[in-house]
Scaffold this motif. Structure first.
Motif, PDB file in Angstrom:
ATOM      1  N   MET A 189     -10.841   1.658   2.261  1.00 36.66           N
ATOM      2  CA  MET A 189     -10.750   2.444   3.482  1.00 36.66           C
ATOM      3  C   MET A 189     -11.398   1.672   4.614  1.00 36.66           C
ATOM      4  N   SER A 190     -10.918   1.936   5.823  1.00 33.75           N
ATOM      5  CA  SER A 190     -11.485   1.305   7.014  1.00 33.75           C
ATOM      6  C   SER A 190     -11.177   2.187   8.215  1.00 33.75           C
ATOM      7  N   VAL A 191     -11.725   1.807   9.361  1.00 32.68           N
ATOM      8  CA  VAL A 191     -11.438   2.561  10.588  1.00 32.68           C
ATOM      9  C   VAL A 191      -9.945   2.524  10.882  1.00 32.68           C
ATOM     10  N   GLY A 192      -9.327   1.353  10.729  1.00 31.66           N
ATOM     11  CA  GLY A 192      -7.905   1.215  11.033  1.00 31.66           C
ATOM     12  C   GLY A 192      -6.992   1.730   9.949  1.00 31.66           C
ATOM     13  N   SER A 193      -7.444   1.717   8.709  1.00 27.59           N
ATOM     14  CA  SER A 193      -6.624   2.143   7.569  1.00 27.59           C
ATOM     15  C   SER A 193      -7.411   3.152   6.746  1.00 27.59           C
ATOM     16  N   PRO A 194      -7.087   4.447   6.874  1.00 25.94           N
ATOM     17  CA  PRO A 194      -7.776   5.443   6.038  1.00 25.94           C
ATOM     18  C   PRO A 194      -7.574   5.127   4.560  1.00 25.94           C
ATOM     19  N   PHE A 195      -8.175   5.924   3.705  1.00 30.56           N
ATOM     20  CA  PHE A 195      -8.182   5.632   2.271  1.00 30.56           C
ATOM     21  C   PHE A 195      -6.785   5.286   1.763  1.00 30.56           C
ATOM     22  N   HIS A 196      -6.677   4.214   1.001  1.00 32.53           N
ATOM     23  CA  HIS A 196      -5.390   3.749   0.505  1.00 32.53           C
ATOM     24  C   HIS A 196      -5.565   3.082  -0.854  1.00 32.53           C
ATOM     25  N   ALA A 197      -4.515   3.124  -1.642  1.00 30.65           N
ATOM     26  CA  ALA A 197      -4.421   2.345  -2.872  1.00 30.65           C
ATOM     27  C   ALA A 197      -3.604   1.094  -2.565  1.00 30.65           C
ATOM     28  N   SER A 198      -3.704   0.073  -3.422  1.00 24.12           N
ATOM     29  CA  SER A 198      -2.958  -1.157  -3.173  1.00 24.12           C
ATOM     30  C   SER A 198      -2.568  -1.823  -4.485  1.00 24.12           C
ATOM     31  N   ILE A 199      -1.406  -2.456  -4.461  1.00 27.04           N
ATOM     32  CA  ILE A 199      -0.900  -3.253  -5.580  1.00 27.04           C
ATOM     33  C   ILE A 199      -0.569  -4.614  -5.005  1.00 27.04           C
ATOM     34  N   GLY A 200      -1.133  -5.684  -5.581  1.00 30.28           N
ATOM     35  CA  GLY A 200      -0.982  -6.972  -4.925  1.00 30.28           C
ATOM     36  C   GLY A 200      -0.763  -8.145  -5.849  1.00 30.28           C
ATOM     37  N   LEU A 201      -0.513  -9.277  -5.202  1.00 30.26           N
ATOM     38  CA  LEU A 201      -0.308 -10.548  -5.881  1.00 30.26           C
ATOM     39  C   LEU A 201      -1.045 -11.633  -5.123  1.00 30.26           C
ATOM     40  N   GLY A 202      -1.828 -12.429  -5.834  1.00 29.48           N
ATOM     41  CA  GLY A 202      -2.494 -13.577  -5.234  1.00 29.48           C
ATOM     42  C   GLY A 202      -1.984 -14.849  -5.869  1.00 29.48           C
ATOM     43  N   ILE A 203      -1.765 -15.877  -5.066  1.00 27.97           N
ATOM     44  CA  ILE A 203      -1.298 -17.150  -5.593  1.00 27.97           C
ATOM     45  C   ILE A 203      -2.175 -18.279  -5.074  1.00 27.97           C
ATOM     46  N   ARG A 244       0.839  -1.191   0.000  1.00 28.66           N
ATOM     47  CA  ARG A 244       0.000   0.000   0.000  1.00 28.66           C
ATOM     48  C   ARG A 244       0.882   1.251   0.000  1.00 28.66           C
ATOM     49  N   PRO A 245       1.139   1.822  -1.180  1.00 31.39           N
ATOM     50  CA  PRO A 245       1.988   3.023  -1.223  1.00 31.39           C
ATOM     51  C   PRO A 245       1.329   4.207  -0.512  1.00 31.39           C
ATOM     52  N   THR A 246       2.124   4.999   0.195  1.00 35.23           N
ATOM     53  CA  THR A 246       1.595   6.168   0.909  1.00 35.23           C
ATOM     54  C   THR A 246       2.452   7.386   0.590  1.00 35.23           C
ATOM     55  N   ILE A 247       1.869   8.554   0.704  1.00 43.62           N
ATOM     56  CA  ILE A 247       2.609   9.788   0.411  1.00 43.62           C
ATOM     57  C   ILE A 247       3.608  10.114   1.525  1.00 43.62           C
ATOM     58  N   THR A 248       3.459   9.498   2.711  1.00 45.45           N
ATOM     59  CA  THR A 248       4.383   9.742   3.819  1.00 45.45           C
ATOM     60  C   THR A 248       5.610   8.857   3.765  1.00 45.45           C
TER      61      THR A 248
END
Length: 263
Positions: A233-247, A137-141
């Protein structure tokens, strides 16, 4: 794949060509499979069909599919149905597509309904029933955020449209949230699958109940797994983008089994 291929290679190397038929007659399914391929190369499809039929009786599902396809080619639609159904029940996409062609050509009572069901199943049938997924999950911080999930999606769950799982999110060296997940995925094509997932659990850092939503799209790689682009987005994780891999979880299950039984 190795489990299926190695016996065939051993039979091909260890059994003289002229003896494959005899070995097949004695009930060796792998010899029947090799013999069927040899007969096809010699231009004898009818005898090859019989050899693949014997291999199918010995549990070689790929040969059931080949037998059914050969029978369809000569117009024996009713006879082709049982071996292709074996392939469909083993979650083979080629067998499923061949059955659709068979029912469309035969047009017997009930075939139209069968075509609708198989067409619904076909995009999902070659996908893994369980997946292990990792997201970055890339973040601007610049903070390192990630998520892990283990998801169940057997054909029994509305032909894999519904998913259930466990979802964990973390950031740097701390846990952020742990959730149960339930989702829906739409097979736009066999390769492109938009999805939405509801998350319910706990937000550790905020010490509160967690709820959230993830949306995205899977770019599927058949039974191997998928690439994943999304956000949420969730209570624990504000709005975020994600790049992933499923196997496919099978390799992971095997490693866990080996680790659990290692001395």
């Amino acid at each position: 794949m190795l489990v299926g291929v190695l016996p065939l290679l051993w039979i091909a190397c260890a059994t003289p060509a002229g003896n494959l038929g005899a070995a097949c007659e004695q009930g060796n399914g792998y010899a029947c499979s090799s013999w069927g391929q040899q007969l096809l190369q010699q231009g004898e499809p009818q005898q090859a069909e019989n050899a693949f039929g014997r291999a199918c009786e010995n549990g070689l599902v790929d040969d059931c599919i080949t037998q059914g396809q050969l029978m369809m080619e000569r117009g024996e639609l009713d006879g082709a149905e049982p071996p292709l159904i074996k392939g469909y029940e083993a979650e083979s996409q080629p067998a499923t597509l061949a059955l659709i062609d068979l029912y469309q050509a035969r047009r017997a009572p009930g075939d139209e309904a069968r075509v609708r069901q198989l067409s619904w199943d076909a995009p999902a049938i070659d996908k893994p029933p369980r997946e292990v997924m990792f997201w970055w999950r890339p973040t601007i911080t610049g903070e390192l955020q990630y998520a892990l999930a283990y998801s169940f999606q057997p054909m029994e769950f509305w032909s894999r449209r519904m998913t259930l799982g466990v979802h964990f999110a973390g950031a740097d060296d701390r846990a952020v949230e742990l959730n149960a997940s339930v989702g829906y995925q739409h097979f736009l094509t066999s390769e492109v699958v938009p999805y939405g997932t509801l998350l319910l659990g706990g937000a550790f850092q905020k010490r509160t109940f967690n709820a959230g939503l993830e949306v995205g799209v899977k770019l599927c790689l058949g039974s191997i797994g998928h690439l994943n682009l999304g956000g949420g987005m969730s209570v624990g994780s504000p709005f975020h983008a994600s790049i992933g891999l499923g196997i496919n979880s099978l390799p992971v299950d095997l490693l866990l089994y080996i680790a659990a039984h290692a001395h």
